[in-house]
Motif scaffolding. Structure first.
Motif, PDB file in Angstrom:
ATOM      1  N   GLU A  93       0.860  -1.200   0.060  1.00  0.00           N
ATOM      2  CA  GLU A  93       0.003  -0.012   0.029  1.00  0.00           C
ATOM      3  C   GLU A  93       0.796   1.258  -0.161  1.00  0.00           C
ATOM      4  O   GLU A  93       0.555   2.238  -0.712  1.00  0.00           O
ATOM      5  CB  GLU A  93      -1.062   0.088   1.114  1.00  0.00           C
ATOM      6  N   VAL A  94       2.159   1.406   0.784  1.00  0.00           N
ATOM      7  CA  VAL A  94       2.592   2.439   0.815  1.00  0.00           C
ATOM      8  C   VAL A  94       3.521   2.651  -0.368  1.00  0.00           C
ATOM      9  O   VAL A  94       3.593   3.812  -0.976  1.00  0.00           O
ATOM     10  CB  VAL A  94       3.820   2.370   1.936  1.00  0.00           C
ATOM     11  N   LEU A  95       3.993   1.396  -1.165  1.00  0.00           N
ATOM     12  CA  LEU A  95       4.703   1.545  -2.187  1.00  0.00           C
ATOM     13  C   LEU A  95       3.648   1.984  -3.443  1.00  0.00           C
ATOM     14  O   LEU A  95       4.282   2.871  -4.280  1.00  0.00           O
ATOM     15  CB  LEU A  95       5.197   0.161  -2.776  1.00  0.00           C
ATOM     16  N   ARG A  96       2.778   1.827  -3.367  1.00  0.00           N
ATOM     17  CA  ARG A  96       1.449   2.205  -4.543  1.00  0.00           C
ATOM     18  C   ARG A  96       1.066   3.721  -4.085  1.00  0.00           C
ATOM     19  O   ARG A  96       1.384   4.388  -5.226  1.00  0.00           O
ATOM     20  CB  ARG A  96       0.391   1.386  -4.186  1.00  0.00           C
ATOM     21  N   LEU A  97       1.412   4.113  -2.895  1.00  0.00           N
ATOM     22  CA  LEU A  97       0.972   5.507  -2.670  1.00  0.00           C
ATOM     23  C   LEU A  97       2.254   6.296  -3.147  1.00  0.00           C
ATOM     24  O   LEU A  97       2.326   7.485  -3.700  1.00  0.00           O
ATOM     25  CB  LEU A  97       0.861   5.725  -1.281  1.00  0.00           C
ATOM     26  N   CYS A  98       3.528   5.684  -2.922  1.00  0.00           N
ATOM     27  CA  CYS A  98       4.788   6.500  -3.380  1.00  0.00           C
ATOM     28  C   CYS A  98       4.836   6.499  -4.763  1.00  0.00           C
ATOM     29  O   CYS A  98       5.150   7.630  -5.347  1.00  0.00           O
ATOM     30  CB  CYS A  98       5.865   5.941  -2.970  1.00  0.00           C
ATOM     31  N   GLU A  99       4.224   5.652  -5.680  1.00  0.00           N
ATOM     32  CA  GLU A  99       4.210   5.654  -7.123  1.00  0.00           C
ATOM     33  C   GLU A  99       3.695   7.059  -7.730  1.00  0.00           C
ATOM     34  O   GLU A  99       3.936   7.406  -8.728  1.00  0.00           O
ATOM     35  CB  GLU A  99       3.593   4.569  -7.765  1.00  0.00           C
ATOM     36  N   HIS A 100       2.368   7.306  -6.590  1.00  0.00           N
ATOM     37  CA  HIS A 100       1.565   8.652  -7.157  1.00  0.00           C
ATOM     38  C   HIS A 100       2.088   9.791  -6.266  1.00  0.00           C
ATOM     39  O   HIS A 100       1.486  10.860  -6.608  1.00  0.00           O
ATOM     40  CB  HIS A 100       0.252   8.236  -6.908  1.00  0.00           C
ATOM     41  N   ASP A 101       3.029   9.745  -5.489  1.00  0.00           N
ATOM     42  CA  ASP A 101       3.460  10.826  -4.625  1.00  0.00           C
ATOM     43  C   ASP A 101       4.798  11.003  -4.588  1.00  0.00           C
ATOM     44  O   ASP A 101       5.518  10.553  -3.795  1.00  0.00           O
ATOM     45  CB  ASP A 101       2.860  10.817  -3.204  1.00  0.00           C
ATOM     46  N   PRO A 102       5.625  11.435  -5.585  1.00  0.00           N
ATOM     47  CA  PRO A 102       6.967  11.537  -5.744  1.00  0.00           C
ATOM     48  C   PRO A 102       7.849  12.220  -4.601  1.00  0.00           C
ATOM     49  O   PRO A 102       8.659  11.962  -3.793  1.00  0.00           O
ATOM     50  CB  PRO A 102       7.344  12.157  -6.989  1.00  0.00           C
ATOM     51  N   ALA A 103       7.171  13.219  -3.889  1.00  0.00           N
ATOM     52  CA  ALA A 103       7.581  14.058  -2.831  1.00  0.00           C
ATOM     53  C   ALA A 103       7.699  12.943  -1.526  1.00  0.00           C
ATOM     54  O   ALA A 103       8.671  12.891  -0.730  1.00  0.00           O
ATOM     55  CB  ALA A 103       6.853  15.183  -2.666  1.00  0.00           C
TER      56      ALA A 103
END
Length: 151
Positions: A104-114
């Motif tokens: 879930e965190v890795l998916r969120l990071c894919e869409h949120d580069p910052a």
């Protein structure tokens, strides 16, 4: 929420999105949280208690290489393939923590580069610190006398 460790390095709006994925968990003293070599599919940020990180040593008891506490990241192996724990972890005292599902965190990071940059910068710093701690501790335990002295 305590603004230490990981949570102090991530900007507030990104931190809020990350915290939406977290859940509060507890471990009693003596609980094995994960075993070296097993699947790393989550991580924790401690808010109370202490966790010993240990390394399997053939023919001996696991060697504790570091003990971590409140505000610290427990688990970084979920970031890099093959996503297996490099150390084991055991609660030294009762622990409360926020638990995060790695996918879930890795998916969120894919869409949120910052968020991705802030999180990975913190994780890389944690990896470096843990590597130095493990090296020092193993030299203390198993190295020849004086092997840890500066040149």
């Amino acid at each position: 929420m305590t603004r230490t460790g990981l949570f102090s390095t991530i900007p507030e709006d990104h931190r809020d999105r990350l915290m939406d994925l977290g859940r509060d968990v507890a471990f009693p003293a003596g609980a094995r949280i994960f075993e070296e070599g097993s699947k790393a599919d989550r991580f924790w940020v401690l808010h109370t208690g202490a966790v010993a990180l240990d390394l399997h040593v053939p023919g001996r008891r696991p060697a504790v290489v570091e003990t971590i506490g409140a505000g610290e990241l427990l688990g970084w192996s979920w970031v890099c393939p093959p996503r297996q724990w490099h150390l084991g972890a055991e609660a030294v005292s009762p622990v409360r923590a926020w638990e995060f599902d790695a996918q879930e965190v890795l998916r969120l990071c894919e869409h949120d580069p910052a968020l991705d940059h802030a999180l990975l910068t913190y994780v890389v710093g944690t990896i470096g610190h843990r590597l130095r701690s493990a090296r020092t501790r193993l030299l203390d335990l198993y190295g020849p006398y004086g092997s840890g002295e500066p040149r």
